[in-house]
Design a protein around this motif. Structure first.
Motif, mmCIF file in Angstrom:
data_model
loop_
_atom_site.group_PDB
_atom_site.id
_atom_site.type_symbol
_atom_site.label_atom_id
_atom_site.label_comp_id
_atom_site.label_asym_id
_atom_site.label_seq_id
_atom_site.Cartn_x
_atom_site.Cartn_y
_atom_site.Cartn_z
ATOM 1 N N VAL B 17 0.840 -1.198 0.000
ATOM 2 C CA VAL B 17 0.000 0.000 0.000
ATOM 3 C C VAL B 17 0.870 1.242 0.000
ATOM 4 O O VAL B 17 0.634 2.193 -0.762
ATOM 5 C CB VAL B 17 -0.935 -0.003 1.229
ATOM 6 C CG1 VAL B 17 -1.647 1.332 1.344
ATOM 7 C CG2 VAL B 17 -1.941 -1.131 1.137
ATOM 8 N N ILE B 58 -3.749 -6.281 -1.595
ATOM 9 C CA ILE B 58 -3.482 -4.843 -1.465
ATOM 10 C C ILE B 58 -4.709 -4.040 -1.885
ATOM 11 O O ILE B 58 -5.117 -3.091 -1.211
ATOM 12 C CB ILE B 58 -2.259 -4.449 -2.317
ATOM 13 C CG1 ILE B 58 -1.007 -5.134 -1.774
ATOM 14 C CG2 ILE B 58 -2.082 -2.949 -2.348
ATOM 15 C CD1 ILE B 58 0.224 -4.940 -2.622
ATOM 16 N N GLY B 62 -7.920 -1.073 -0.250
ATOM 17 C CA GLY B 62 -8.596 0.045 -0.885
ATOM 18 C C GLY B 62 -10.110 -0.106 -0.840
ATOM 19 O O GLY B 62 -10.829 0.851 -0.557
ATOM 20 N N GLN B 97 -6.426 8.952 -3.952
ATOM 21 C CA GLN B 97 -5.820 7.618 -3.891
ATOM 22 C C GLN B 97 -5.735 7.051 -5.303
ATOM 23 O O GLN B 97 -6.115 5.907 -5.549
ATOM 24 C CB GLN B 97 -6.658 6.680 -3.013
ATOM 25 C CG GLN B 97 -7.121 7.288 -1.725
ATOM 26 C CD GLN B 97 -6.047 7.207 -0.663
ATOM 27 O OE1 GLN B 97 -5.188 6.334 -0.697
ATOM 28 N NE2 GLN B 97 -6.086 8.123 0.277
ATOM 29 N N MET B 100 -4.204 3.603 -5.973
ATOM 30 C CA MET B 100 -5.045 2.557 -5.410
ATOM 31 C C MET B 100 -6.291 2.366 -6.254
ATOM 32 O O MET B 100 -6.707 1.247 -6.528
ATOM 33 C CB MET B 100 -5.423 2.939 -3.978
ATOM 34 C CG MET B 100 -6.307 1.944 -3.285
ATOM 35 S SD MET B 100 -5.577 0.283 -3.138
ATOM 36 C CE MET B 100 -4.859 0.349 -1.497
#
Lengths: 191, 191
Positions: B17, B58, B62, B97, B100
């Motif tokens: 992350v 990962i 999110g 983000q 992500m």
DNA sequence: CAGACCCGGTAGACAGTGTCTACTAGCCGA
DNA sequence: TCGGCTAGTAGACACTGTCTACCGGGTCTG
């Protein structure tokens, strides 16, 4: 089978498109494309400085294809019909040319060389604005560009969500037409 | 800096992350993550059978993050406000983000392990349907699920198009709020 | 207490990738 | 005929994901 007598540049793109539709975006390695074009792995470099630029050229074919399907709809006499057809064309493209669609909107591609998307967007968006303007004649804000933008986003979102199956588990059907119609009705005002 | 005393599985995700937000999705190689976790490149295999499964884990972070931002909006007393906030949260997530967001909706990821997206979708979609149902109380078809689906698609499409800059060249602004409002008004009926 | 066992991680091999560089066969114009 | 250029070859390099053999150290069992 790609022609033998075309230039290598064209043949690489042709092979790439073929490979893309046949085996998906994952198989579009530089070396594999070169291999299938019957050429050494260093040869593409003469025409494309990087792997990404070759992928961009391949995606360009997709942009033109999609653009071609949509360009003719601008003059549809009933703008609402035109928009429905445009939506169907867009979604149909995403469904039948799935690999190409994924490639066309891959982030790494769009980050750098945006020319392909930019041109295609302008064309698509132009048609969209035209049709929306006519369909919403006499209506108040938001102005056509905004509506067209929102509508395009909606269209693209439907294609995206539908492609990876998020719609089936929510709307519970694999028929996107109701969703498309809902989107059109929403953005254009109920017929 | 990841803790030293957590289990390796958690540390790998944490490092991933961190790496993702700091350097983008391109740097999320298996070996690089292992390297930054201070561990050999074969170690992750003990917890994740493949690179893709680690990426999925990962991305899951999110999904939970996004889900958390949205879950609280279900009980917003004015459903229309709730939907506006939901839309802003979604778009804000995509913007802040970005790496992500790209990872979460990458096709290769979604094709296989869909659990993360499925759960997140259900949660998000549940909130959406609730709010839409309340906001459209007394209105005729289309039914709330369809409207919610179309609205979600619209939201996601806006995020997507905006992320790669297609909106700037059409709507000519980097402020997505007008587009969001247009979408809401469209799908919910003008306020 | 001794020994078997497994858990968590190491290290190296393998095939494959994109990029770069040195090289070369063949053609074209002077 | 010869020089240069063009298009493509071939190999090296660093890097990737996967796989397999190996081990060190702790735990459980007899």
């Amino acid at each position: 089978m790609p022609d033998q007598d075309t230039t290598l540049r064209a043949r690489l793109i042709e092979v790439g498109v073929d490979l893309l539709t046949r085996e998906g975006p994952g198989s579009l390695t530089l070396r594999e494309i070169a291999r299938r074009a019957g050429v050494s792995h260093g040869a593409p470099r003469r025409y494309f400085p990087s792997h990404l630029s070759l992928l961009s050229a391949i995606a360009q074919v997709g942009y033109q294809d999609l653009g071609g399907r949509i360009a003719g709809l601008r003059d549809e006499h009933d703008p609402r019909d035109g928009l429905l057809l445009l939506g169907r064309a867009y979604l149909d493209f995403a469904r039948t040319q799935r690999g190409m669609f994924e490639l066309m909107f891959r982030h790494e591609l769009l980050r750098g060389n945006q020319i392909g998307l930019r041109d295609a967007s302008r064309q698509l968006f132009g048609v969209l604005v035209d049709l929306v303007t006519r369909a919403r004649q006499g209506l108040t804000p938001p102005e056509p560009v905004v509506v067209a933008g929102a509508l395009w986003a909606n269209l693209h979102g439907i294609a995206q969500l539908w492609l990876w199956g998020s719609l089936q588990m929510t709307v519970q059907t694999d028929d996107v037409d109701p969703l498309l119609r809902a989107a059109l009705d929403a953005h254009l005002g109920q017929a």
